[in-house]
Design a protein around this motif. Structure first.
Motif, PDB file in Angstrom:
ATOM      1  N   TYR A  97       0.836  -1.199   0.000  1.00  0.00           N
ATOM      2  CA  TYR A  97       0.000   0.000   0.000  1.00  0.00           C
ATOM      3  C   TYR A  97       0.876   1.255   0.000  1.00  0.00           C
ATOM      4  O   TYR A  97       0.651   2.180  -0.775  1.00  0.00           O
ATOM      5  CB  TYR A  97      -0.932  -0.007   1.219  1.00  0.00           C
ATOM      6  CG  TYR A  97      -1.770   1.241   1.319  1.00  0.00           C
ATOM      7  CD1 TYR A  97      -2.932   1.369   0.565  1.00  0.00           C
ATOM      8  CD2 TYR A  97      -1.389   2.299   2.130  1.00  0.00           C
ATOM      9  CE1 TYR A  97      -3.698   2.521   0.633  1.00  0.00           C
ATOM     10  CE2 TYR A  97      -2.156   3.452   2.202  1.00  0.00           C
ATOM     11  CZ  TYR A  97      -3.305   3.559   1.454  1.00  0.00           C
ATOM     12  OH  TYR A  97      -4.060   4.703   1.506  1.00  0.00           O
ATOM     13  N   PHE A  98       1.875   1.261   0.874  1.00  0.00           N
ATOM     14  CA  PHE A  98       2.725   2.447   0.976  1.00  0.00           C
ATOM     15  C   PHE A  98       3.575   2.654  -0.278  1.00  0.00           C
ATOM     16  O   PHE A  98       3.914   3.775  -0.622  1.00  0.00           O
ATOM     17  CB  PHE A  98       3.626   2.360   2.211  1.00  0.00           C
ATOM     18  CG  PHE A  98       2.893   2.688   3.475  1.00  0.00           C
ATOM     19  CD1 PHE A  98       2.256   3.907   3.624  1.00  0.00           C
ATOM     20  CD2 PHE A  98       2.837   1.787   4.522  1.00  0.00           C
ATOM     21  CE1 PHE A  98       1.555   4.215   4.787  1.00  0.00           C
ATOM     22  CE2 PHE A  98       2.154   2.083   5.690  1.00  0.00           C
ATOM     23  CZ  PHE A  98       1.512   3.300   5.820  1.00  0.00           C
ATOM     24  N   THR A  99       3.932   1.546  -0.937  1.00  0.00           N
ATOM     25  CA  THR A  99       4.754   1.680  -2.142  1.00  0.00           C
ATOM     26  C   THR A  99       3.896   1.845  -3.392  1.00  0.00           C
ATOM     27  O   THR A  99       4.425   1.910  -4.500  1.00  0.00           O
ATOM     28  CB  THR A  99       5.668   0.451  -2.320  1.00  0.00           C
ATOM     29  OG1 THR A  99       4.845  -0.723  -2.299  1.00  0.00           O
ATOM     30  CG2 THR A  99       6.698   0.355  -1.217  1.00  0.00           C
ATOM     31  N   ARG A 104      -0.728  -4.927  -5.210  1.00  0.00           N
ATOM     32  CA  ARG A 104      -1.608  -4.946  -4.049  1.00  0.00           C
ATOM     33  C   ARG A 104      -3.053  -5.285  -4.386  1.00  0.00           C
ATOM     34  O   ARG A 104      -3.713  -6.031  -3.669  1.00  0.00           O
ATOM     35  CB  ARG A 104      -1.557  -3.602  -3.325  1.00  0.00           C
ATOM     36  CG  ARG A 104      -1.995  -3.684  -1.884  1.00  0.00           C
ATOM     37  CD  ARG A 104      -2.172  -2.318  -1.287  1.00  0.00           C
ATOM     38  NE  ARG A 104      -3.550  -2.126  -0.921  1.00  0.00           N
ATOM     39  CZ  ARG A 104      -4.083  -2.516   0.224  1.00  0.00           C
ATOM     40  NH1 ARG A 104      -3.350  -3.105   1.121  1.00  0.00           N
ATOM     41  NH2 ARG A 104      -5.357  -2.313   0.476  1.00  0.00           N
ATOM     42  N   ALA A 105      -3.543  -4.720  -5.493  1.00  0.00           N
ATOM     43  CA  ALA A 105      -4.948  -4.970  -5.838  1.00  0.00           C
ATOM     44  C   ALA A 105      -5.207  -6.454  -6.026  1.00  0.00           C
ATOM     45  O   ALA A 105      -6.275  -6.967  -5.664  1.00  0.00           O
ATOM     46  CB  ALA A 105      -5.316  -4.196  -7.098  1.00  0.00           C
ATOM     47  N   ALA A 106      -4.211  -7.155  -6.589  1.00  0.00           N
ATOM     48  CA  ALA A 106      -4.396  -8.583  -6.843  1.00  0.00           C
ATOM     49  C   ALA A 106      -4.130  -9.427  -5.608  1.00  0.00           C
ATOM     50  O   ALA A 106      -4.824 -10.400  -5.332  1.00  0.00           O
ATOM     51  CB  ALA A 106      -3.466  -9.017  -7.975  1.00  0.00           C
ATOM     52  N   PHE A 221      -3.771   3.004   9.629  1.00  0.00           N
ATOM     53  CA  PHE A 221      -3.946   1.619  10.067  1.00  0.00           C
ATOM     54  C   PHE A 221      -2.798   0.749   9.559  1.00  0.00           C
ATOM     55  O   PHE A 221      -2.280  -0.103  10.279  1.00  0.00           O
ATOM     56  CB  PHE A 221      -5.281   1.076   9.542  1.00  0.00           C
ATOM     57  CG  PHE A 221      -5.936   0.174  10.524  1.00  0.00           C
ATOM     58  CD1 PHE A 221      -6.901   0.648  11.391  1.00  0.00           C
ATOM     59  CD2 PHE A 221      -5.580  -1.152  10.606  1.00  0.00           C
ATOM     60  CE1 PHE A 221      -7.487  -0.184  12.317  1.00  0.00           C
ATOM     61  CE2 PHE A 221      -6.162  -1.992  11.525  1.00  0.00           C
ATOM     62  CZ  PHE A 221      -7.122  -1.511  12.381  1.00  0.00           C
ATOM     63  N   ALA A 222      -2.410   0.982   8.289  1.00  0.00           N
ATOM     64  CA  ALA A 222      -1.288   0.216   7.731  1.00  0.00           C
ATOM     65  C   ALA A 222      -0.020   0.507   8.530  1.00  0.00           C
ATOM     66  O   ALA A 222       0.786  -0.391   8.797  1.00  0.00           O
ATOM     67  CB  ALA A 222      -1.097   0.573   6.267  1.00  0.00           C
ATOM     68  N   ALA A 435     -12.893  -2.195  -5.466  1.00  0.00           N
ATOM     69  CA  ALA A 435     -12.651  -0.749  -5.594  1.00  0.00           C
ATOM     70  C   ALA A 435     -11.217  -0.470  -6.025  1.00  0.00           C
ATOM     71  O   ALA A 435     -10.973   0.359  -6.908  1.00  0.00           O
ATOM     72  CB  ALA A 435     -12.954  -0.058  -4.270  1.00  0.00           C
ATOM     73  N   GLU A 436     -10.278  -1.173  -5.403  1.00  0.00           N
ATOM     74  CA  GLU A 436      -8.871  -0.929  -5.761  1.00  0.00           C
ATOM     75  C   GLU A 436      -8.573  -1.386  -7.171  1.00  0.00           C
ATOM     76  O   GLU A 436      -7.771  -0.752  -7.882  1.00  0.00           O
ATOM     77  CB  GLU A 436      -7.958  -1.670  -4.784  1.00  0.00           C
ATOM     78  CG  GLU A 436      -7.574  -0.841  -3.593  1.00  0.00           C
ATOM     79  CD  GLU A 436      -6.554  -1.549  -2.726  1.00  0.00           C
ATOM     80  OE1 GLU A 436      -5.455  -1.813  -3.209  1.00  0.00           O
ATOM     81  OE2 GLU A 436      -6.886  -1.850  -1.572  1.00  0.00           O
ATOM     82  N   THR A 437      -9.183  -2.504  -7.592  1.00  0.00           N
ATOM     83  CA  THR A 437      -8.953  -2.980  -8.959  1.00  0.00           C
ATOM     84  C   THR A 437      -9.522  -1.977  -9.957  1.00  0.00           C
ATOM     85  O   THR A 437      -8.881  -1.651 -10.962  1.00  0.00           O
ATOM     86  CB  THR A 437      -9.600  -4.363  -9.164  1.00  0.00           C
ATOM     87  OG1 THR A 437      -9.183  -5.208  -8.106  1.00  0.00           O
ATOM     88  CG2 THR A 437      -9.195  -4.980 -10.481  1.00  0.00           C
TER      89      THR A 437
END
Lengths: 462, 168
Positions: A97-99, A104-106, A221-222, A435-437
């Protein structure tokens, strides 16, 4: 699942965003015979494990191979193994997430679910190992008339706090990421699922204000989850390192455990993602490039593990402690030598094949390697727990340990529980972030439009 | 939805973003958006909410967790006749682990709670029936029209001409 959403855009033509939603929710909408077969196998394994545990409860811990010298065996091995598997899910997801990684989506959702499920499975094993499982609540600090209080100076008590905190934060991290998807689902499904998903979405509607809050809360949160994940496996390593046992009493244990945890977690993620990609035809979202990245991570962690194994031996033979060097000599040449060399083969030698790009891009090769690493990491935990206990300071007390059949069934039951919960998860909740995808595909489309380079060249460059 | 609101539905996030930019050019900064995913369009509404508070809330939560961990140690050591293997319970070094874990646990839980509560608050600014229009292929843009002169209303409607559906 009943689909109440429209299959075409309001304009009448096919909408790519709707297609993304349909594809990413494929695990919930399509149930193949392979899924049911897998679920049946997992439930059966869990049932057999439950039966074996019932034998332990009825007849006592005598049915295990444990003895006064080797009082920790396959059950504690399985606890440490599943904590390791749990470790990398939240950690990897938060780091991705941070990078801002497209991986991440997958990978993120499945990895986060894997974390929660693995830690729930792991938490069962210290309770099983107690023998009298119904007294497990003694570990919790609460005022009682017996005047008992857990010894907070013990790493075992730190485990209680660390694991409970980790399972809570990981569950909330998973849940928080799912809120937008649950809101979408509540509008897409009919019947009893609609109020269920609506309630679970906590009213999330996707308004600009909510997205603003979400995008602020999620990194916080992350940021909380990353140090917590590192601390949990460090605490588990202190269960061993805080003792004065040869082979355990070492400052390298926390980073060693954290690296091993990431290593086994990535291997498990490869297995789960490989299954999702193949089983639900998610090739468009879980791509060969993603496996290539995971393979590089796996290779990197394998090299770290090899370095740690070498360092352990180097330190043992240069520290000047005869007991320590004897334990390590015996580990590599004694009764458990086949176990030791299996670890080296699975964790250090086999992953070297990933230096070749073709191996990294080949799903069958990746799956075989992930199985080897997963098995190798369980054996590794077994090796360092048992060899130290079986061959420590007092030669008079040296005793070997072999897990009994029922003990191994309890361990396999944990795998069955893990797989059952994961298979139920992908059927009930979205296993990929919709949503992220959508956001990722939209951003990729936008950058491809801005850049005049043809799409094929962009993909090649990426 | 309120009668004065102008509600348009877009199927494409880029078209919605373009419409919103066009509204900005017209001097309309009161538009709101509801979207199934955090597309760039949701960042163009010019409605900064109370989300700066979140970091402070998490910090306060973390400090509360730290306080609780210290309280567990101090209160139980001083007021309870506890048996811990014959050794004194007061051990700050050992308790450092528990302090760390509880600090992060409380920070995380507080952050999540704040997200849920503040989301419920910000959601109230958006008409309820309009929110329910959002699906994967429907991005909803709402422009409050109360007190807006007729000439400007026409301009707003013109900016939204690419919408696939106009609800009011």
């Amino acid at each position: 699942m009943t689909d109440a959403g429209s299959t075409t855009a309001a304009t009448g033509g096919p909408n790519p965003i709707t297609q993304i939603e349909r594809d990413t929710l494929a695990t919930m909408t399509h149930t193949s015979w392979a899924y049911w077969a897998g679920l049946l196998a997992a439930v059966s394994l869990m049932g057999v494990g439950g039966w074996a545990w019932s034998q332990m409860l009825r007849e006592g811990m005598g049915v295990t191979g444990l003895n006064a010298t080797v009082m920790w065996g396959s059950l504690i091995t399985t606890f440490v193994f599943f904590i390791g598997v749990s470790h990398s899910g939240t950690l990897v997801s938060a780091i991705l997430y941070f990078t801002r990684s497209p991986l991440r989506a997958a990978v993120g959702r499945s990895a986060e679910a894997m974390t929660v499920i693995a830690i729930l499975t792991a938490g069962l094993y210290p309770v099983i190992h107690l023998g009298r499982a119904w007294l497990a609540f003694f570990l919790l600090p609460y005022p009682n008339q017996r005047g008992l209080w857990p010894n907070v100076r013990s790493p075992l008590e730190w485990d209680v706090f660390a694991v409970c905190s980790y399972v809570t934060v990981s569950s909330l991290f998973l849940y928080m990421g799912m809120l937008p998807d649950l809101a979408l689902l509540s509008r897409r499904v009919t019947g009893w699922r609609r109020p269920l998903y609506k309630a679970l979405s906590l009213g999330f509607s996707g308004t600009d204000g909510e997205w603003g809050l979400f995008e602020k809360a999620y990194p916080i949160f992350a940021g909380v989850a990353i140090p917590l994940a590192v601390s949990v496996h460090s605490v588990v390593s202190w269960d061993f390192a805080m003792t004065l046992m040869p082979g355990w009493h070492s400052a390298i244990f926390p980073p060693y455990f954290v690296a091993g945890a990431i290593f086994s977690g990535i291997a498990m993620a490869v297995l789960l993602l490989g299954g999702l990609r193949r089983g639900f035809r998610l090739q468009r979202y879980i791509k060969a490039e993603h496996f290539d990245l995971l393979a590089k991570l796996l290779l990197g962690m394998s090299l770290v593990m090899t370095f740690v194994y070498a360092t352990e031996f180097f330190m043992a033979f240069t520290r000047g402690s005869e007991t320590e060097s004897e334990v390590f000599r015996w580990r590599a040449t004694g009764t458990y030598a086949p176990v030791f060399w299996s670890v080296i083969l699975c964790n250090s030698v086999a992953p070297l094949v990933l230096f070749w790009k073709r191996a990294r891009r080949s799903l069958p090769t990746m799956v075989v390697l992930a199985v080897l690493v997963t098995v190798g990491m369980w054996i590794e935990r077994f090796m360092f727990i048992v060899t130290t206990l079986a061959h420590n300071y007092d030669p008079y007390a040296w005793r070997d340990y072999t897990p009994t059949g029922r003990e191994m069934l309890v361990c396999l039951g944990g795998l069955g529980l893990f797989l059952t919960l994961f298979l139920l998860f992908i059927k009930i909740l979205p296993s990929m972030s919709v949503a992220e995808t959508m956001q990722g595909e939209h951003a990729a489309g936008a950058s491809a439009t801005e850049d005049s380079t043809p799409a094929s060249e962009v993909s090649h460059a990426a | 939805m309120r009668h004065e609101d102008f509600v348009a539905v877009f199927a494409d996030p880029d078209v919605a973003e373009k419409a919103l930019r066009s509204l900005h050019d017209e001097g309309v900064t009161t538009a709101r958006v509801a979207s199934p995913a955090p597309f760039p369009v949701v960042h163009h509404t010019g409605h900064p909410g109370p989300w700066r508070v979140l970091g402070w809330v998490a910090l306060v939560g973390g400090m509360t967790g730290l306080g609780c961990a210290i309280a567990i140690q101090v209160v139980t050591s001083r007021h309870m006749n506890l048996i811990v293997g014959g050794k004194p319970i007061l051990s700050w070094t050992a308790f450092g682990i528990i302090m760390f874990e509880l600090t992060l646990l409380f920070a995380g839980v507080t952050n999540f709670t704040a997200l849920v509560v503040l989301s419920a608050v910000t959601r109230r600014w958006f008409p309820r029936r309009t929110r329910q229009q959002v699906t994967s292929e429907r991005i909803v843009v709402v422009v409050p029209m109360a007190g807006v002169p007729e000439a400007r209303r026409k301009a707003i409607r013109g900016s939204m001409s690419q919408a696939v559906e106009v609800l009011s």
